[in-house]
Design an enzyme around this catalytic site. Sequence first.
Site, PDB file in Angstrom:
ATOM      1  N   TYR A 101      38.114  44.727  47.933  1.00 57.53           N
ATOM      2  CA  TYR A 101      37.744  45.669  48.987  1.00 57.53           C
ATOM      3  C   TYR A 101      36.760  46.667  48.376  1.00 57.53           C
ATOM      4  O   TYR A 101      37.013  47.869  48.317  1.00 57.53           O
ATOM      5  CB  TYR A 101      38.974  46.387  49.559  1.00 57.53           C
ATOM      6  CG  TYR A 101      39.897  45.482  50.350  1.00 57.53           C
ATOM      7  CD1 TYR A 101      39.431  44.277  50.879  1.00 57.53           C
ATOM      8  CD2 TYR A 101      41.222  45.823  50.579  1.00 57.53           C
ATOM      9  CE1 TYR A 101      40.265  43.440  51.604  1.00 57.53           C
ATOM     10  CE2 TYR A 101      42.061  44.991  51.312  1.00 57.53           C
ATOM     11  CZ  TYR A 101      41.577  43.800  51.819  1.00 57.53           C
ATOM     12  OH  TYR A 101      42.401  42.987  52.558  1.00 57.53           O
TER      13      TYR A 101
HETATM   14  C1  LIG Z   1      36.711  39.860  57.380  1.00 58.09           C
HETATM   15  C2  LIG Z   1      37.205  39.894  55.966  1.00 58.09           C
HETATM   16  C3  LIG Z   1      38.504  39.483  55.689  1.00 58.09           C
HETATM   17  C4  LIG Z   1      38.999  39.501  54.385  1.00 58.09           C
HETATM   18  N1  LIG Z   1      40.282  39.066  54.142  1.00 58.09           N
HETATM   19  C5  LIG Z   1      40.753  39.031  52.872  1.00 58.09           C
HETATM   20  C6  LIG Z   1      42.056  38.523  52.572  1.00 58.09           C
HETATM   21  O1  LIG Z   1      42.794  38.099  53.458  1.00 58.09           O
HETATM   22  N2  LIG Z   1      42.468  38.514  51.287  1.00 58.09           N
HETATM   23  C7  LIG Z   1      41.677  38.973  50.267  1.00 58.09           C
HETATM   24  O2  LIG Z   1      42.086  38.921  49.118  1.00 58.09           O
HETATM   25  N3  LIG Z   1      40.438  39.464  50.524  1.00 58.09           N
HETATM   26  C8  LIG Z   1      39.952  39.490  51.789  1.00 58.09           C
HETATM   27  N4  LIG Z   1      38.686  39.971  52.022  1.00 58.09           N
HETATM   28  C9  LIG Z   1      37.871  40.450  50.896  1.00 58.09           C
HETATM   29  C10 LIG Z   1      37.212  39.287  50.170  1.00 58.09           C
HETATM   30  O3  LIG Z   1      38.154  38.675  49.305  1.00 58.09           O
HETATM   31  C11 LIG Z   1      36.024  39.759  49.329  1.00 58.09           C
HETATM   32  O4  LIG Z   1      35.055  40.336  50.166  1.00 58.09           O
HETATM   33  C12 LIG Z   1      35.414  38.621  48.522  1.00 58.09           C
HETATM   34  O5  LIG Z   1      34.624  39.142  47.502  1.00 58.09           O
HETATM   35  C13 LIG Z   1      34.608  37.693  49.386  1.00 58.09           C
HETATM   36  O6  LIG Z   1      34.072  36.606  48.694  1.00 58.09           O
HETATM   37  P1  LIG Z   1      32.752  35.890  49.282  1.00 58.09           P
HETATM   38  O7  LIG Z   1      32.383  34.789  48.407  1.00 58.09           O
HETATM   39  O8  LIG Z   1      32.978  35.603  50.737  1.00 58.09           O
HETATM   40  O9  LIG Z   1      31.716  37.085  49.251  1.00 58.09           O
HETATM   41  P2  LIG Z   1      30.273  37.316  48.582  1.00 58.09           P
HETATM   42  O10 LIG Z   1      29.747  38.500  49.313  1.00 58.09           O
HETATM   43  O11 LIG Z   1      29.465  36.076  48.594  1.00 58.09           O
HETATM   44  O12 LIG Z   1      30.622  37.691  47.099  1.00 58.09           O
HETATM   45  C14 LIG Z   1      31.394  38.797  46.712  1.00 58.09           C
HETATM   46  C15 LIG Z   1      30.996  39.274  45.323  1.00 58.09           C
HETATM   47  O13 LIG Z   1      31.138  38.223  44.364  1.00 58.09           O
HETATM   48  C16 LIG Z   1      29.887  37.817  43.829  1.00 58.09           C
HETATM   49  N5  LIG Z   1      29.870  36.357  43.852  1.00 58.09           N
HETATM   50  C17 LIG Z   1      29.836  35.574  44.951  1.00 58.09           C
HETATM   51  N6  LIG Z   1      29.893  34.290  44.597  1.00 58.09           N
HETATM   52  C18 LIG Z   1      29.968  34.247  43.265  1.00 58.09           C
HETATM   53  C19 LIG Z   1      30.046  33.174  42.325  1.00 58.09           C
HETATM   54  N7  LIG Z   1      30.053  31.913  42.731  1.00 58.09           N
HETATM   55  N8  LIG Z   1      30.098  33.474  41.016  1.00 58.09           N
HETATM   56  C20 LIG Z   1      30.097  34.760  40.613  1.00 58.09           C
HETATM   57  N9  LIG Z   1      30.009  35.816  41.450  1.00 58.09           N
HETATM   58  C21 LIG Z   1      29.961  35.563  42.780  1.00 58.09           C
HETATM   59  C22 LIG Z   1      28.838  38.430  44.742  1.00 58.09           C
HETATM   60  O14 LIG Z   1      27.624  38.661  44.083  1.00 58.09           O
HETATM   61  C23 LIG Z   1      29.530  39.689  45.212  1.00 58.09           C
HETATM   62  O15 LIG Z   1      29.419  40.697  44.227  1.00 58.09           O
HETATM   63  C24 LIG Z   1      38.173  39.962  53.323  1.00 58.09           C
HETATM   64  C25 LIG Z   1      36.862  40.369  53.612  1.00 58.09           C
HETATM   65  C26 LIG Z   1      36.379  40.346  54.911  1.00 58.09           C
HETATM   66  C27 LIG Z   1      34.969  40.798  55.193  1.00 58.09           C
END
Ligand SMILES: Cc1cc2nc3c(=O)[nH]c(=O)nc-3n(C[C@H](O)[C@H](O)[C@H](O)COP(=O)(O)OP(=O)(O)OC[C@H]3O[C@@H](n4cnc5c(N)ncnc54)[C@H](O)[C@@H]3O)c2cc1C
Length: 535
Positions: A477
């Site tokens: 978060y």
């Molecule tokens: C609607 C919503 C619901 C959510 N529900 C939950 C939940 O139920 N449980 C929970 O734990 N969290 C939840 N989250 C939070 C979520 O876990 C984080 O936002 C998480 O970072 C999302 O990962 P992403 O790959 O989708 O995001 P991205 O925005 O793609 O990445 C997040 C971060 O990680 C980095 N990153 C992405 N991919 C990689 C990679 N392959 N290698 C290294 N770094 C990388 C990015 O640069 C960025 O800093 C929720 C978020 C939202 C918006």
Amino acid sequence: MGVSKTFLSILVLYFSLYTITPTSSASVQDQFINCLHKNTHVYFPLENTFFAPAKNVSMYSQVLESTAQNLRYLTKSMPKPGFIFKPVHESHVQASIICSKKLGIHFRIRSGGHDYEGLSYVSEIEKPFVVMDLSKLRQININIKDNSAWVQSGATVGELYYRIAEKSRVHGFPAGLCSSLGVGGHITGGAYGSMMRKYGLGADNVLDAKIVDANGKILDRKAMGEDTFWAIRGGAGGSFGVILAWKIKLVPVPKTVTVFTVTKTLEQDVGNKILSKWQVVADKLVNELFIRVIFNVAANNGSKTVTTSYNSVFLGNKRALMQVMKKSFPELGLTAKDCLEMSWLESIVYISGFSSRTPTTVLLQGKSPFPKNNFKAKSDFVKKPIPELGLKGMFKKLLKEDMPMMIWNPYGGMMAKIPESQIPFPHRKGVIFKIQYVTNWPESDRRTSRHINWIRDLYSYMTPYVSSNPRQAYVNYRDLDLGKNKINASVKQAQSWGASYFKDNFNRLVKVKSKVDPENFFRHEQSIPTLSVRR
Ligand SMILES: Cc1cc2nc3c(=O)[nH]c(=O)nc-3n(C[C@H](O)[C@H](O)[C@H](O)COP(=O)(O)OP(=O)(O)OC[C@H]3O[C@@H](n4cnc5c(N)ncnc54)[C@H](O)[C@@H]3O)c2cc1C
Ligand SMILES: *[C@@H]1O[C@H](CO)[C@@H](O)[C@H](O)[C@H]1NC(C)=O
Ligand SMILES: *[C@@H]1O[C@H](CO)[C@@H](O)[C@H](O)[C@H]1NC(C)=O
Ligand SMILES: *[C@@H]1O[C@H](CO)[C@@H](O)[C@H](O)[C@H]1NC(C)=O
């Protein structure tokens, strides 16, 4: 790094004006593309992998916005990437790193685009920057025989759950509740969901990983070593390398699970009897039972009230659930009619927020059930029940905002059994529940600072009731109010947010970072700093 000063300044000029001068724009990309060709043997069709404003603005915007979750980071005034590259093969990720380094291009990694502060598609501290979007690397290979799966970073958790259930009704994985989360960014930051009290986090259930390091090398667990393998399971994205894929441990789930949502208004929970009891029992219930509380503001007979929705998944059937509730939480008044029995996969659709009877194939569409909004969120951890007086003031604050939301998420069970230093995620024994505060506002509402001030005020009000020294926060978060790196931040500058997210594990993360990425190639507003910078 390798690129001439004049070239860089042309680049900076081009991006800071953000007007398209085809010659200079072409040169940056052409150099990058040429370099990619030299560093990979696997062909990539340019029209499907490269997206730049000069090439096709509408296509570029569509790709940029596709998975970006927070509209606040897509407004006109927000910096935009020079181009977006979507690798279609692992060697393209390796080549991207080698070439970005060589050409001095700063890039952001995006898997599912759910970062709360838009860090995967916006850089507010470095210009120019580009985005490497992993959405085309989304293979999932399930191996039921040895209870494991390899899943690439660009897959969503919804797809992962669907593919597991396709092979077996009695296997699952304990990660996030929202089906559109990207496996890459999500698991590396922890990843909790409705089975956390039974099995811990997604990151607690990782067996192996494949990453690309700052030198463009692909490393598995053995090759990266246990320190790095420790750091990427909870140390959060964008600090140690690019996660290509995770090998995860599947967990057993029953054929039938039971869900319910029981909603009470303030008027229906006189004296906060139900909510107070929840605070006492939420972390002590049987590990199979997860009951979170979702707070919303709703219209009530011409005025406003706060609703508290007890939203639950139970790993067992209705009869067993009714027995547990009668014994441990009779105050809620749960009836058999409130309960729905279904498969574990259907419970994912339910807890994601899709209306009941939505087919499970929705999990393959990478969609969230909610419309995208501007939002700002923060988190807290609670170690002793909040007294009624505290709750009263909190409700008053909630009633002052247009679209506030809070989610209280129970801990205990397996979460309390795993030692704080096992992985970087430190919020374990002693935590009763986590609070997430959110405020949403629609695209047309320009009163950004009003909403952000509101949530900061609520956060400040909650200070006496939540963890302190450090005031803990969940790194997934992401909250830039806790602190923001300057380019090449020192450890000291990062200490405040570092301690909130990781407690003492922050120091070990810094050590790992200093060893595997001493030049700080992987960096963003809250990336782990290296020891080499002293200020
Ligand atoms: C609607 C919503 C619901 C959510 N529900 C939950 C939940 O139920 N449980 C929970 O734990 N969290 C939840 N989250 C939070 C979520 O876990 C984080 O936002 C998480 O970072 C999302 O990962 P992403 O790959 O989708 O995001 P991205 O925005 O793609 O990445 C997040 C971060 O990680 C980095 N990153 C992405 N991919 C990689 C990679 N392959 N290698 C290294 N770094 C990388 C990015 O640069 C960025 O800093 C929720 C978020 C939202 C918006
Ligand atoms: C640009 O992209 C859009 C899709 O967003 C497409 O419809 C259009 O044909 C493209 N234009 C050109 C000139 O390729
Ligand atoms: C709304 O107000 C009316 C009249 O005061 C009352 O009878 C009714 O019970 C109220 N409804 C709710 C949901 O509080
Ligand atoms: C940041 O650190 C890198 C590597 O040590 C160095 O090349 C670069 O000049 C630094 N940038 C700033 C702004 O200090």
